[in-house]
Design a protein around this motif. Structure first.
Motif, PDB file in Angstrom:
ATOM      1  N   ARG A  59      -2.293  -1.953   6.072  1.00  0.00           N
ATOM      2  CA  ARG A  59      -1.754  -1.163   4.975  1.00  0.00           C
ATOM      3  C   ARG A  59      -2.307  -1.687   3.657  1.00  0.00           C
ATOM      4  O   ARG A  59      -2.767  -2.834   3.568  1.00  0.00           O
ATOM      5  N   LEU A  60      -2.271  -0.835   2.628  1.00  0.00           N
ATOM      6  CA  LEU A  60      -2.717  -1.193   1.290  1.00  0.00           C
ATOM      7  C   LEU A  60      -1.520  -1.173   0.346  1.00  0.00           C
ATOM      8  O   LEU A  60      -0.701  -0.252   0.391  1.00  0.00           O
ATOM      9  N   VAL A  61      -1.428  -2.190  -0.501  1.00  0.00           N
ATOM     10  CA  VAL A  61      -0.323  -2.293  -1.440  1.00  0.00           C
ATOM     11  C   VAL A  61      -0.898  -2.481  -2.844  1.00  0.00           C
ATOM     12  O   VAL A  61      -1.770  -3.330  -3.065  1.00  0.00           O
ATOM     13  N   GLY A  62      -0.401  -1.698  -3.792  1.00  0.00           N
ATOM     14  CA  GLY A  62      -0.870  -1.779  -5.167  1.00  0.00           C
ATOM     15  C   GLY A  62      -0.220  -2.916  -5.934  1.00  0.00           C
ATOM     16  O   GLY A  62       0.684  -3.600  -5.429  1.00  0.00           O
ATOM     17  N   GLU A  63      -0.668  -3.129  -7.165  1.00  0.00           N
ATOM     18  CA  GLU A  63      -0.125  -4.197  -7.994  1.00  0.00           C
ATOM     19  C   GLU A  63       1.359  -4.009  -8.279  1.00  0.00           C
ATOM     20  O   GLU A  63       2.078  -4.965  -8.556  1.00  0.00           O
ATOM     21  N   ASP A  64       1.832  -2.752  -8.163  1.00  0.00           N
ATOM     22  CA  ASP A  64       3.248  -2.472  -8.389  1.00  0.00           C
ATOM     23  C   ASP A  64       4.088  -2.663  -7.136  1.00  0.00           C
ATOM     24  O   ASP A  64       5.298  -2.420  -7.145  1.00  0.00           O
ATOM     25  N   GLY A  65       3.435  -3.110  -6.037  1.00  0.00           N
ATOM     26  CA  GLY A  65       4.157  -3.334  -4.795  1.00  0.00           C
ATOM     27  C   GLY A  65       4.350  -2.088  -3.957  1.00  0.00           C
ATOM     28  O   GLY A  65       4.952  -2.150  -2.879  1.00  0.00           O
ATOM     29  N   GLU A  66       3.834  -0.959  -4.418  1.00  0.00           N
ATOM     30  CA  GLU A  66       3.990   0.304  -3.696  1.00  0.00           C
ATOM     31  C   GLU A  66       2.774   0.567  -2.803  1.00  0.00           C
ATOM     32  O   GLU A  66       1.670   0.069  -3.061  1.00  0.00           O
ATOM     33  N   ALA A  67       2.981   1.364  -1.753  1.00  0.00           N
ATOM     34  CA  ALA A  67       1.901   1.729  -0.849  1.00  0.00           C
ATOM     35  C   ALA A  67       0.844   2.551  -1.580  1.00  0.00           C
ATOM     36  O   ALA A  67       1.159   3.350  -2.471  1.00  0.00           O
ATOM     37  N   VAL A  68      -0.412   2.338  -1.189  1.00  0.00           N
ATOM     38  CA  VAL A  68      -1.546   3.019  -1.814  1.00  0.00           C
ATOM     39  C   VAL A  68      -2.006   4.153  -0.899  1.00  0.00           C
ATOM     40  O   VAL A  68      -2.047   4.003   0.329  1.00  0.00           O
ATOM     41  N   ALA A  69      -2.367   5.268  -1.476  1.00  0.00           N
ATOM     42  CA  ALA A  69      -2.823   6.417  -0.703  1.00  0.00           C
ATOM     43  C   ALA A  69      -4.089   6.100   0.073  1.00  0.00           C
ATOM     44  O   ALA A  69      -4.967   5.376  -0.410  1.00  0.00           O
ATOM     45  N   HIS A  70      -4.191   6.670   1.283  1.00  0.00           N
ATOM     46  CA  HIS A  70      -5.388   6.495   2.110  1.00  0.00           C
ATOM     47  C   HIS A  70      -6.365   7.622   1.783  1.00  0.00           C
ATOM     48  O   HIS A  70      -6.598   8.534   2.580  1.00  0.00           O
TER      49      HIS A  70
END
Length: 524
Positions: free
Chosen positions: A356-367
């Motif tokens: 999974r990918l997580v952004g700097e805001d801690g939220e999941a990043v779109a694939h």
């Protein structure tokens, strides 16, 4: 269902009972030695008995300093099945690192190839026994009561110890690129599951028909699982021993009609000049891992020898395989260049692993294949904590995912692209520059052999990229030539302000660019 443990002894039984006639070949200083899987397993069981006679405690760590060889393979099988923990050590590390690792692991006994004795003897003071494996080296053997001979130890066979599948089977330390090396403890269960992943169709699809040459060292993450995969599949296993020159490796690849092999890009770069004279038509899978696979290198192999290089990605903490670049149905119809571009990416997650990918805001990043995020992984072959004195710290999330420290993107088909290490990104004028992308584009120039990009302070922009470049043999290029080469390949503001032409780029003991050492050298 039957409650049978997934353990290393299971792999031994399968190799001995189903494929006892299949070959294990080891290169030596004077030639090659050939055995069968049946003979290897018999000797491994005798070695397990030797550990009993040496009074190695159950669960104790058994260190190894060895090349890729039959005896090292016997240790791979014997130590875990005897209820001890195989601890493979990298003799290329600095003495201070080895001293720390041996103390942290508390190795009880250590097995050493004779040719490596001068290198590792100074760090073995606290070890109870040192067992020497005669690999044909002529190095003197120390006159010390702790020293024993491998072959003289082999006696009666021992039955496999009773182990739980969650018991520790092997131990490997990270390369210590961000502080002290950290221990990763693999269970019997994780080894068997990783082996099945390697055998799966969406893994390496290894079968009894294959001839496998693991060039990746057996001291490095269980040689990416290839020795265990060969045992389970009944594949022929070709081991290069101490003969690791490009000419030696080329000889084994052609002479034994190798079908599957794996190594870091530096190895493939070393073999590249020999390609015009090699018949590598038997190769069906040639895996590159450990660092990014340059598209220029993949193109050279394809056009010169008809060999397709496939990238992979993983870590010591992940056993190591997480992703492997294989072409899917979605890539049907692509031309050679586009297909090669896909195969130079890390690829899609193999079975039993999740990414999974997580952004700097801690939220999941779109694939979406564009938006970057920190790469996090989970699965039954992924560590949940570090062994020994190392603190797990922020390496694992609250919900149990491993934070890899890599930044990447995922597309809608699940293919991963690594943009950079979080610590290696260049932030210029508030915008990110990928050092990995820059390096690959610079190395696409025919006069360039290697390139490493690091950030340097800049009064106006905060940071700017600096490129260190190693020229190919006979290559000639200027900084202006490289700027012209990069025009249209990357954004204009990505182009490094400075190019430094160097004789070599410092590397870690596992062949990766040592960016921290490079930054220190530049700062000095």
């Amino acid at each position: 269902m039957q409650d049978r443990p997934l353990d290393v002894a299971m792999l031994m039984r399968r190799a001995a009972d189903v494929f006892p006639y299949k070959r294990v070949v080891t290169a030596t200083a004077s030639g090659e030695v050939e055995a069968t899987w049946g003979e290897v397993v018999t000797r491994a069981r005798r070695l397990a008995g030797a550990l009993d006679r040496l009074d190695v405690p159950a669960g104790a760590r058994v260190g190894t300093f060895g090349w890729n060889s039959q005896r090292h393979l016997e240790l791979y099988l014997a130590v875990p099945s005897a209820g001890r923990v195989l601890h493979t050590l990298n003799h290329r590390l600095f003495a201070a690192e080895l001293t720390y690792i041996l103390a942290d692991a508390s190795d009880d006994v250590v097995f050493v190839d004779r040719s490596l004795l001068p290198t590792v003897w100074p760090v073995l003071d606290g070890v109870r026994h040192v067992i020497v494996m005669d690999d044909g080296g002529e190095q003197p053997i120390p006159d010390d009561p702790r020293v024993l001979d491998y072959e003289e130890l082999l006696g009666e066979e021992a039955e496999p110890a009773t182990v739980a599948e969650t018991d520790a089977a092997s131990l490997c330390y990270t390369s210590g690129t961000t502080g002290r090396p950290k221990g990763v403890l693999y269970s019997h269960r994780s080894i068997v599951l990783h082996t099945m992943t390697v055998l799966s169709a969406d893994g390496m699809a290894i079968s009894e028909r294959d001839v496998i040459l693991p060039i990746v060292p057996m001291f490095h993450v269980n040689a990416w699982g290839l020795p265990y995969a060969a045992a389970m599949a009944g594949a022929d296993l070709i081991l290069p021993g101490p003969r690791m020159t490009p000419a030696d490796l080329a000889g084994q690849l052609t002479r034994h009609r190798v079908t599957v092999t794996a190594a870091v890009p530096a190895i493939w770069r070393g073999l590249e000049p020999l390609l015009p004279g090699l018949d590598l038509s038997a190769l069906r899978l040639t895996v590159s891992g450990g660092s990014a696979l340059p598209e220029s290198l993949a193109r050279s192999y394809q056009e010169t020898a008809g060999v397709t290089l496939s990238s992979s990605w993983g870590m010591t903490e992940t056993s190591p395989l997480v992703t492997l670049a294989r072409l899917g149905r979605t890539h049907d119809g692509l031309d050679d260049s586009a297909r090669r571009e896909v195969l130079c990416t890390p690829g899609r997650p193999v079975p039993l692993t999740e990414v999974r990918l997580v952004g700097e805001d801690g939220e999941a990043v779109a694939h979406d294949g564009v938006t970057p995020g920190e790469v996090q992984v989970s699965g039954p072959t992924v560590a949940s904590a570090y062994f020994g004195a190392s603190s797990s710290g922020s390496s694992f999330t609250a919900d149990g995912w491993l934070r890899t420290g890599d930044v990447g993107t995922l597309d809608r088909d699940g293919y991963l692209r690594i943009v950079d290490r979080t610590k290696d990104l260049v932030k210029s004028g508030g915008e990110w520059i990928s050092s990995v992308t820059l390096e690959n584009e610079i190395m696409a120039h025919p006069a360039v052999a290697e390139a490493a990009v690091v950030a340097v302070p800049d009064q106006r922009w905060g940071e700017r990229p600096l490129a260190c470049v190693v020229l190919a043999p006979g290559g000639a290029v200027t900084a202006d030539d490289l700027r012209t080469h990069l025009a249209g390949r990357v954004a204009s503001w990505w182009v490094p302000d400075e190019f430094r032409f160097v004789a070599e780029i410092p590397k870690t003991a596992t062949g990766k660019f040592a960016k921290a050492a490079l930054r220190r050298r530049i700062a000095g």
